[in-house]
Design a protein around this motif. Structure first.
Motif, PDB file in Angstrom:
ATOM      1  N   UNK A 193     139.757  34.182 -35.633  1.00  0.00           N
ATOM      2  CA  UNK A 193     140.789  33.163 -35.816  1.00  0.00           C
ATOM      3  C   UNK A 193     140.200  32.056 -36.690  1.00  0.00           C
ATOM      4  N   UNK A 194     141.071  31.292 -37.302  1.00  0.00           N
ATOM      5  CA  UNK A 194     140.660  30.107 -38.038  1.00  0.00           C
ATOM      6  C   UNK A 194     141.062  28.900 -37.206  1.00  0.00           C
ATOM      7  N   UNK A 195     140.120  27.975 -37.046  1.00  0.00           N
ATOM      8  CA  UNK A 195     140.400  26.719 -36.352  1.00  0.00           C
ATOM      9  C   UNK A 195     140.130  25.577 -37.325  1.00  0.00           C
ATOM     10  N   UNK A 196     141.208  24.936 -37.767  1.00  0.00           N
ATOM     11  CA  UNK A 196     141.082  23.784 -38.662  1.00  0.00           C
ATOM     12  C   UNK A 196     140.958  22.522 -37.823  1.00  0.00           C
ATOM     13  N   UNK A 197     140.071  21.636 -38.243  1.00  0.00           N
ATOM     14  CA  UNK A 197     139.883  20.359 -37.558  1.00  0.00           C
ATOM     15  C   UNK A 197     140.153  19.249 -38.575  1.00  0.00           C
ATOM     16  N   UNK A 198     141.109  18.383 -38.236  1.00  0.00           N
ATOM     17  CA  UNK A 198     141.512  17.321 -39.147  1.00  0.00           C
ATOM     18  C   UNK A 198     141.472  15.985 -38.408  1.00  0.00           C
ATOM     19  N   UNK A 199     140.677  15.018 -38.893  1.00  0.00           N
ATOM     20  CA  UNK A 199     140.708  13.692 -38.274  1.00  0.00           C
ATOM     21  C   UNK A 199     142.139  13.137 -38.291  1.00  0.00           C
ATOM     22  N   UNK A 200     142.536  12.571 -37.155  1.00  0.00           N
ATOM     23  CA  UNK A 200     143.908  12.085 -36.998  1.00  0.00           C
ATOM     24  C   UNK A 200     143.863  10.804 -36.168  1.00  0.00           C
ATOM     25  N   UNK A 201     143.955   9.664 -36.843  1.00  0.00           N
ATOM     26  CA  UNK A 201     143.811   8.356 -36.198  1.00  0.00           C
ATOM     27  C   UNK A 201     142.457   8.333 -35.481  1.00  0.00           C
ATOM     28  N   UNK A 202     142.406   8.047 -34.187  1.00  0.00           N
ATOM     29  CA  UNK A 202     141.126   8.059 -33.465  1.00  0.00           C
ATOM     30  C   UNK A 202     140.935   9.380 -32.705  1.00  0.00           C
ATOM     31  N   UNK A 203     141.699  10.387 -33.095  1.00  0.00           N
ATOM     32  CA  UNK A 203     141.635  11.700 -32.448  1.00  0.00           C
ATOM     33  C   UNK A 203     141.362  12.761 -33.506  1.00  0.00           C
ATOM     34  N   UNK A 204     141.521  14.027 -33.119  1.00  0.00           N
ATOM     35  CA  UNK A 204     141.418  15.146 -34.045  1.00  0.00           C
ATOM     36  C   UNK A 204     142.623  16.054 -33.838  1.00  0.00           C
ATOM     37  N   UNK A 205     143.090  16.600 -34.957  1.00  0.00           N
ATOM     38  CA  UNK A 205     144.153  17.602 -34.900  1.00  0.00           C
ATOM     39  C   UNK A 205     143.475  18.958 -35.034  1.00  0.00           C
ATOM     40  N   UNK A 206     143.739  19.847 -34.081  1.00  0.00           N
ATOM     41  CA  UNK A 206     143.163  21.194 -34.070  1.00  0.00           C
ATOM     42  C   UNK A 206     144.301  22.187 -34.326  1.00  0.00           C
ATOM     43  N   UNK A 207     144.181  22.936 -35.406  1.00  0.00           N
ATOM     44  CA  UNK A 207     145.211  23.913 -35.752  1.00  0.00           C
ATOM     45  C   UNK A 207     144.586  25.297 -35.673  1.00  0.00           C
ATOM     46  N   UNK A 208     145.139  26.135 -34.789  1.00  0.00           N
ATOM     47  CA  UNK A 208     144.622  27.484 -34.570  1.00  0.00           C
ATOM     48  C   UNK A 208     145.511  28.470 -35.318  1.00  0.00           C
ATOM     49  N   UNK A 209     144.917  29.231 -36.240  1.00  0.00           N
ATOM     50  CA  UNK A 209     145.609  30.286 -36.974  1.00  0.00           C
ATOM     51  C   UNK A 209     145.081  31.616 -36.451  1.00  0.00           C
ATOM     52  N   UNK A 210     145.941  32.388 -35.815  1.00  0.00           N
ATOM     53  CA  UNK A 210     145.498  33.666 -35.247  1.00  0.00           C
ATOM     54  C   UNK A 210     145.866  34.825 -36.141  1.00  0.00           C
TER      55      UNK A 210
END
Length: 135
Positions: free
Chosen positions: A118-135
């Protein structure tokens, strides 16, 4: 595709849904949190050692209750570095393979040999992180 927005303290929510074997290709800019995620995931899986990024060794191996974790950082040499160093063979080993800077060349290789990934994209998002899982 799944998407979660989490703080570092909430990473267990992501760890609960990530696969426990196969290959996870971690994608994100410098300082996006790839190594932090790997450290938290390893701890979640019961690895007692603190994991460091294998930037110069390319790959490190750890034991956990279900087998082995292989942690790769291919930032320096990319897919070609895996080939050149003979590490590409590791992906045929049972275990959980976490690849920082995993790219399309590696994804195509894994798909060609029907190795689950799988691909797991990590994107800084304000003071958090956005995790997008592509299966």
């Amino acid at each position: 595709m799944k998407e979660l927005i989490l703080t570092q303290n909430e990473l267990n929510k992501l760890c609960e849904i990530l696969p426990k074997s196969g290959v996870i290709l971690l994608q994100g800019d410098l300082a996006s949190g790839k190594t932090t995620l790997v450290q938290n995931y390893a701890k979640f899986l019961g690895v007692e050692k603190m994991l460091n990024s294998p930037t110069f060794s390319i790959m490190q191996e750890y034991d956990f209750y279900q087998g082995k974790i292989y942690h790769y950082d291919i930032y320096q040499e990319g897919f070609e570095g895996l080939l050149k160093n003979g590490l590409i063979e590791n992906f045929f080993e049972e275990g959980l393979h976490l690849v920082e800077w995993g790219d399309e060349k590696l994804k195509k290789y894994l798909d060609k040999y029907q190795i689950f990934n799988i691909i797991l994209q990590i994107i800084p998002y304000k003071n958090k992180r956005k995790y997008i899982i592509h299966e």
